[in-house]
Design a protein around this motif. Structure first.
Motif, short mmCIF file in Angstrom:
data_model
loop_
_atom_site.label_atom_id
_atom_site.label_comp_id
_atom_site.label_asym_id
_atom_site.label_seq_id
_atom_site.Cartn_x
_atom_site.Cartn_y
_atom_site.Cartn_z
N GLU A 1 -10.30 3.06 12.58
CA GLU A 1 -9.53 1.57 12.65
C GLU A 1 -8.74 1.53 13.58
OE1 GLU A 1 -7.88 -0.53 9.01
OE2 GLU A 1 -6.48 0.99 9.75
N ASP B 1 -10.96 5.80 8.71
CA ASP B 1 -9.71 4.98 8.48
C ASP B 1 -8.60 6.17 8.17
OD1 ASP B 1 -8.08 2.36 6.74
OD2 ASP B 1 -7.53 3.85 8.30
N ASP C 1 -5.26 4.64 5.74
CA ASP C 1 -5.24 3.40 4.83
C ASP C 1 -4.04 3.34 4.07
OD1 ASP C 1 -6.29 2.55 1.96
OD2 ASP C 1 -7.20 1.46 3.75
N GLY C 2 -3.61 1.93 4.00
CA GLY C 2 -2.46 1.48 3.25
C GLY C 2 -1.09 1.46 3.91
N SER C 3 -1.31 0.74 5.17
CA SER C 3 0.05 0.78 6.09
C SER C 3 1.23 0.27 5.21
CB SER C 3 -0.38 -0.06 7.32
OG SER C 3 -1.56 0.15 7.86
N ASN D 1 -4.63 -8.19 -5.17
CA ASN D 1 -3.09 -9.00 -4.72
C ASN D 1 -3.08 -10.24 -5.56
OD1 ASN D 1 -0.87 -9.91 -3.63
ND2 ASN D 1 -1.16 -9.00 -1.62
N TYR E 1 -1.78 -2.57 -9.20
CA TYR E 1 -2.19 -2.73 -7.69
C TYR E 1 -1.00 -1.91 -7.03
CZ TYR E 1 -3.50 -4.99 -3.39
OH TYR E 1 -3.89 -5.47 -2.23
N ALA F 1 -2.83 -0.16 -1.63
CA ALA F 1 -3.52 0.79 -0.67
C ALA F 1 -5.13 1.02 -1.30
CB ALA F 1 -2.89 2.20 -0.41
N LEU F 2 -5.95 0.86 -0.65
CA LEU F 2 -7.32 0.82 -1.04
C LEU F 2 -7.69 2.10 -1.81
CD1 LEU F 2 -10.37 -0.48 -1.45
CD2 LEU F 2 -10.76 0.28 1.00
N TYR G 1 -10.87 -7.47 -3.17
CA TYR G 1 -10.03 -8.11 -2.11
C TYR G 1 -10.94 -9.53 -1.57
CZ TYR G 1 -6.03 -8.83 0.90
OH TYR G 1 -4.83 -9.27 1.65
N LYS H 1 -10.60 -9.32 4.50
CA LYS H 1 -9.34 -8.50 5.02
C LYS H 1 -10.14 -6.89 5.41
CE LYS H 1 -5.01 -6.29 4.94
NZ LYS H 1 -3.67 -6.17 4.50
N ARG I 1 -12.12 -3.71 6.21
CA ARG I 1 -13.25 -3.61 7.33
C ARG I 1 -14.48 -2.63 6.61
NH1 ARG I 1 -7.70 -4.00 9.30
NH2 ARG I 1 -7.44 -2.93 7.57
N GLU J 1 -13.82 0.85 5.58
CA GLU J 1 -13.31 0.93 4.03
C GLU J 1 -14.28 0.42 3.07
OE1 GLU J 1 -8.73 -0.30 5.54
OE2 GLU J 1 -10.24 -1.87 5.67
P1 FBP Z 1 -4.94 -0.60 6.17
O1 FBP Z 1 -3.55 -0.48 5.81
O2 FBP Z 1 -5.57 0.55 6.65
O3 FBP Z 1 -4.85 -1.83 7.39
O4 FBP Z 1 -5.85 -1.32 5.02
C1 FBP Z 1 -5.80 -2.35 4.66
C2 FBP Z 1 -5.10 -2.36 3.27
O5 FBP Z 1 -3.76 -1.71 3.43
C3 FBP Z 1 -5.81 -1.67 2.08
O6 FBP Z 1 -5.53 -0.24 1.94
C4 FBP Z 1 -5.18 -2.45 0.87
O7 FBP Z 1 -6.20 -2.58 -0.20
C5 FBP Z 1 -4.79 -3.77 1.44
O8 FBP Z 1 -4.99 -3.79 2.75
C6 FBP Z 1 -3.53 -4.31 1.03
O9 FBP Z 1 -3.60 -5.64 1.53
P2 FBP Z 1 -2.13 -6.73 1.10
O10 FBP Z 1 -1.05 -6.04 1.39
O11 FBP Z 1 -2.57 -7.84 1.58
O12 FBP Z 1 -2.48 -6.59 -0.50
#
Ligand code: FBP
Length: 326
Positions: free
Chosen positions: A91, A111, A114-116, A203, A229, A232-233, A249, A266, A268, A272
């Motif tokens: 990613e 990735d 994941d879950g920035s 979300n 929620y 973070a996936l 999502y 959103k 990938r 993901e």
């Molecule tokens: P990255 O953080 O790796 O970019 O992944 C995307 C992500 O953070 C997923 O882990 C999570 O499910 C989603 O986006 C959360 O999105 P949002 O903040 O829009 O709810």
């Protein structure tokens, strides 16, 4: 004293049982090493100032966290040391990463963090990976693999020290980190059929932007299940795999600011959605996109391709898929 079976012992027995080779053991040992290294940097991140931004954007146009860069570097190092990886997709790296195109045996899609949105808070994030194999029956054309062609997929929830992996045709297994930082105590994961434990995860701040049919489904069914929620996936899907229900999502198509619409989704596809879909299917569940198409059947056209995702207990996904197809 209580001793638990380690992941590597579990995997060696698996390889022996199915008459498989040592190559996969070497690859998995490297992914375990990478996960432990990433866990260490994340656990000490607040003290060492690693939880901030890296002042650059990734191919997705998103602000990159320092930990994204660190986790990506660590993973590429470990994959390179194996000599077993043909190409990798990350990613955090724009182009496909050529590693051992001549003699490598596996494609790895990952990735690294994941879950920035959780990083700066030191909250749970994930390391997701999917593995596919070289064509051993003829010339390799390096095409991007659909999830159904993966041989394994997994995720580490960091820093909780939980590791879940699915092996094609052999189920989805969860391991926990012990005092020696080994992943131990294999537990087979099957999505519970008892709807009382099912949870919904999405979300909720976005629900007014989803397709009318999905908004209607949420208003008619949302209150039947607990809602959780994490953002973070890896963490959210970890719960779905344990409790049942659905993580979704959806595509964002009705946002008042059209620039914020995400009709293609959103998340990938390759590192993901296909990863959690593979683990979910091996645990008795399923996963579809915004058209109701099984995620594992989608052949990627681009290695950073996005998709909408609905993943979890089969009855719920079938219900959603029928709505999406109608
Ligand atoms: P990255 O953080 O790796 O970019 O992944 C995307 C992500 O953070 C997923 O882990 C999570 O499910 C989603 O986006 C959360 O999105 P949002 O903040 O829009 O709810």
């Amino acid at each position: 004293m209580q001793f638990e079976q380690t992941f590597m012992n579990f995997l060696m027995n698996h390889q022996e049982k199915y008459n498989r080779t040592h190559h996969f053991l070497i690859l998995m040992d490297a992914l375990i090493g990478a996960a432990k290294h990433i866990q260490y940097y994340y656990l000490t991140g607040a003290l060492r100032g690693h939880l901030g931004f890296a002042d650059c954007v990734n191919v997705q146009g998103e602000d990159v966290m320092r930990m994204d860069v660190i986790a990506n570097e660590i993973t590429i190092h470990y994959l390179t040391t194996t000599g077993k990886v043909i190409q990798a997709v990350s990613e955090e790296t724009t182009d496909i990463i050529p590693l051992n195109e001549e003699s490598g045996r596996y494609f790895v899609y990952f990735d690294p963090l994941d879950g920035s949105s959780n990083v700066s808070h030191g909250l749970p994030v994930g390391f997701l990976f999917g593995i596919a194999k070289r064509n051993l029956d003829g010339p390799e054309d390096f095409h991007l693999r659909a999830g159904k062609d993966y041989i394994a997929a997994g995720m580490f929830v960091i820093p909780t020290g939980t590791f879940t992996i699915a092996l094609k045709g052999a189920g989805t297994w969860r391991f926990h980190m012990d005092e020696t930082m080994n992943y131990v105590k294999p537990a087979r994961m099957m999505l519970p059929e008892n709807v009382k434990s099912w949870e919904l995860s999405y979300n909720a701040a976005n629900d007014y932007t989803y397709a009318q049919s999905i908004q209607k489904w949420i208003s008619e069914n949302g209150r039947k299940y607990a809602f959780r929620y994490l953002g973070a996936l890896a963490g959210d899907f970890h719960r779905t795999l344990t409790k049942g229900g659905m993580f979704m999502y959806p595509a964002i198509i009705n946002h008042p600011d059209p620039k914020k619409n995400r009709p293609a989704g959103k998340l990938r596809l390759m590192y993901e959605a296909s990863v959690v879909a593979f683990m979910c299917e091996e645990a008795g569940g399923s996963a579809v996109d915004e058209k109701g198409t099984p995620i594992l059947d989608i052949v990627p056209e681009n290695h950073h391709q996005r998709t909408a995702l609905y993943v979890g207990s089969k009855p719920l996904i079938e219900d959603i898929a029928n709505i999406l197809k109608s």
